[in-house]
Design an enzyme around this catalytic site. Structure first.
Site, PDB file in Angstrom:
ATOM      1  N   HIS A  60       2.099   0.815   5.233  1.00 13.52           N
ATOM      2  CA  HIS A  60       0.983  -0.002   4.767  1.00 13.52           C
ATOM      3  C   HIS A  60       0.481   0.582   3.457  1.00 13.52           C
ATOM      4  CE1 HIS A  60      -2.432  -2.815   5.265  1.00 13.52           C
ATOM      5  NE2 HIS A  60      -3.096  -1.871   4.603  1.00 13.52           N
ATOM      6  N   CYS A  61       0.490  -0.222   2.408  1.00 13.57           N
ATOM      7  CA  CYS A  61       0.109   0.258   1.074  1.00 13.57           C
ATOM      8  C   CYS A  61      -1.313  -0.203   0.745  1.00 13.57           C
ATOM      9  CB  CYS A  61       1.085  -0.271   0.029  1.00 13.57           C
ATOM     10  SG  CYS A  61       0.680   0.256  -1.650  1.00 13.57           S
ATOM     11  N   PRO A  62      -2.242   0.721   0.548  1.00 11.22           N
ATOM     12  CA  PRO A  62      -3.613   0.301   0.213  1.00 11.22           C
ATOM     13  C   PRO A  62      -3.725  -0.315  -1.169  1.00 11.22           C
ATOM     14  CG  PRO A  62      -3.405   2.696   0.076  1.00 11.22           C
ATOM     15  CD  PRO A  62      -2.114   2.186   0.654  1.00 11.22           C
TER      16      PRO A  62
END
Length: 353
Positions: free
Chosen positions: A69-71
């Site tokens: 999951h990439c912020p």
């Protein structure tokens, strides 16, 4: 050229953000009902986890071929947007390298026209250039400071994002994800720990870097397959990886240690009241912390010197089956001695933190 870099970078950035990774349909089950025994069940999505999919706490859905999951894109990197995300990681450093070259040459030429060499000193006059014609864009002290700051940002982005690109290309050329690389490492550790003599073969590696590359990058921009069924190498089948995940899950339950909370913990990231070492050694991860009340039971699966990670054992039937997992200070718990047959505390147990 700079506009060209900007358009390509923003196009891939927003594609990775808005196209998304692709999610396993809610209530999904395999075509053959007997295949359910090889899969994990997600209580949140009320469906089985398809091969190569994982549940994301941030997206609250099971993501197909989840990498992480990439912020920065506020989304997961997975099956549908892996190519766009990787191209963004490639184009951003290239554009920053081009911008860095322009900044360096601009500052060099402007400083060269403003340096005066004396017998014992070197003077720089930022008010005006010594030579004519003057530059089209005035270059004073503020412009020099802004250019130097922008150069630092460009070089920093080149190094940081470039390293992420290299990491992504390594997993793509082996047709893995970051999560699957970690699963493979745990498989080797499990086999070595129990000395089973088995050999784990990653099933989705096509044996050729080009074939692995084509699993992510295509001319149409649409990845191959449907995100649920995947081609596998000889000697493996569709559920080789999921079976290994089930073995690791069972192994984690065997190796886990039960603890009992002896102090309250509010669940803050850096607790001030739990000691200086606990405060400064808080885990640098996006994984959550769990609040503890005195007497809570926790099943710890891994830990650091001053922190532990585990799952709270829910006793009340009103909890609805919601799992509470996260980090908590080691100082707040003690080992819980109990009889495995009766699941009752051992009389006269000794406290051992």
């Amino acid at each position: 050229m700079l506009l060209n870099w900007t358009v390509m970078i923003l196009y891939n950035y927003f594609s990775a953000m808005f196209v998304g990774p692709g999610y396993v349909p809610l209530g999904w089950t395999p075509e053959k009902s007997q295949d359910c025994m090889y899969l994990q069940y997600c209580k949140v999505c009320q469906s089985y986890k398809a091969p190569r999919s994982h549940h994301c706490r941030k997206c609250n859905r099971c993501v197909m071929k989840m990498d992480h999951h990439c912020p920065w894109i506020n989304n997961c990197c997975g099956y549908q947007n892996h190519a766009s995300f990787t191209l963004f990681l490639l184009l951003a450093p290239l554009g920053c390298i081009h911008a860095s070259f322009i900044f360096i040459m601009t500052m060099y030429t402007q400083l060269y026209n403003r340096i005066s060499f004396g017998w014992s000193s070197v003077k720089i006059d930022m008010s005006a250039a010594k030579r004519d014609p003057r530059p089209i864009i005035p270059f004073g002290l503020s412009a020099f400071a802004a250019s130097l700051f922008a150069l630092g940002l460009a070089l920093g982005t080149t190094i940081a994002v470039g390293m992420l690109f290299i990491i992504q290309m390594k997993v793509i050329l082996t047709n893995k994800t970051s999560i699957e690389s970690w699963i493979e490492e745990k498989a080797k550790d499990r086999i070595q720990y129990y000395q089973t003599g088995e050999t784990f073969i990653f099933p989705y590696d096509m044996g050729s870097k080009w074939k692995n590359f084509r699993q992510v990058f295509t001319w149409s921009g649409i990845p191959e397959g449907d995100g649920l069924d995947w081609p596998v190498r000889d000697g493996c089948h569709q559920y080789s990886l999921t079976i290994e995940q089930l073995k690791q899950k069972a192994d984690k339950r065997v190796r886990s240690v039960r603890y009992r909370a002896i102090e309250d913990y509010s669940g803050v990231c850096c607790p001030v009241t739990k000691g200086v070492k606990t405060f400064f050694t808080t885990p640098c991860t996006e994984e959550p912390r769990i609040a503890l009340s005195k007497g809570d039971l926790i099943l710890a699966t891994r830990g650091l010197k001053h922190w532990m990670y585990g799952e709270k054992i829910l006793i009340s039937a009103t909890d609805g089956g919601i799992r509470e997992r996260g980090w908590f200070p080691r100082k707040c718990v003690e080992k819980y001695q109990y009889d495995s047959e009766t699941d009752q505390p051992v009389d006269g147990e000794k406290k051992s933190k």
